[in-house]
Write a protein that holds these residues in place. Structure first.
Motif, short mmCIF file in Angstrom:
data_model
loop_
_atom_site.label_atom_id
_atom_site.label_comp_id
_atom_site.label_asym_id
_atom_site.label_seq_id
_atom_site.Cartn_x
_atom_site.Cartn_y
_atom_site.Cartn_z
N MET A 138 6.04 -26.75 50.22
CA MET A 138 5.64 -26.38 51.58
C MET A 138 4.12 -26.21 51.68
O MET A 138 3.53 -26.62 52.64
N GLY A 139 3.50 -25.61 50.67
CA GLY A 139 2.07 -25.36 50.71
C GLY A 139 1.24 -26.63 50.77
O GLY A 139 0.25 -26.70 51.47
N LYS A 140 1.65 -27.64 50.00
CA LYS A 140 0.90 -28.91 49.99
C LYS A 140 1.03 -29.61 51.35
O LYS A 140 0.07 -30.22 51.81
N LYS A 141 2.17 -29.50 51.99
CA LYS A 141 2.36 -30.13 53.30
C LYS A 141 1.45 -29.48 54.34
O LYS A 141 0.87 -30.17 55.18
N VAL A 142 1.30 -28.16 54.27
CA VAL A 142 0.41 -27.45 55.20
C VAL A 142 -1.03 -27.89 54.98
O VAL A 142 -1.76 -28.17 55.93
N LEU A 143 -1.44 -27.97 53.70
CA LEU A 143 -2.79 -28.43 53.38
C LEU A 143 -3.02 -29.85 53.88
O LEU A 143 -4.08 -30.16 54.43
N ASP A 144 -2.02 -30.72 53.71
CA ASP A 144 -2.12 -32.09 54.21
C ASP A 144 -2.33 -32.12 55.73
O ASP A 144 -3.18 -32.85 56.23
#
Length: 70
Positions: free
Chosen positions: A1-7
């Protein structure tokens, strides 16, 4: 989930930067300079963030190739 938010954040900031360059090219109007002043410390931070996000988005190429191989 965190990487998707950063993306999503990186993509949004890069789109804002692209729109600003579109305005510069089409109408010679720099929205960042208009809002924050010409090369003020805030506008410099905005430009740095857009540049960092653009560099980060290069990782999309690697992830796209990985997902296509599956």
């Amino acid at each position: 989930m965190g990487k998707k938010v950063l993306d999503c954040i990186a993509l949004t900031i890069s789109i804002i930067g692209a729109l600003n360059w579109g305005l510069v090219g089409l109408f010679n109007f720099n929205l960042v300079s208009f809002l924050f002043g010409s090369m003020s410390w805030i506008s410099r931070i905005v430009y740095i963030l857009v540049g960092i996000c653009g560099l980060y988005l290069f990782t999309f190429y690697g992830r796209t190739n990985d997902s296509m191989a599956e």
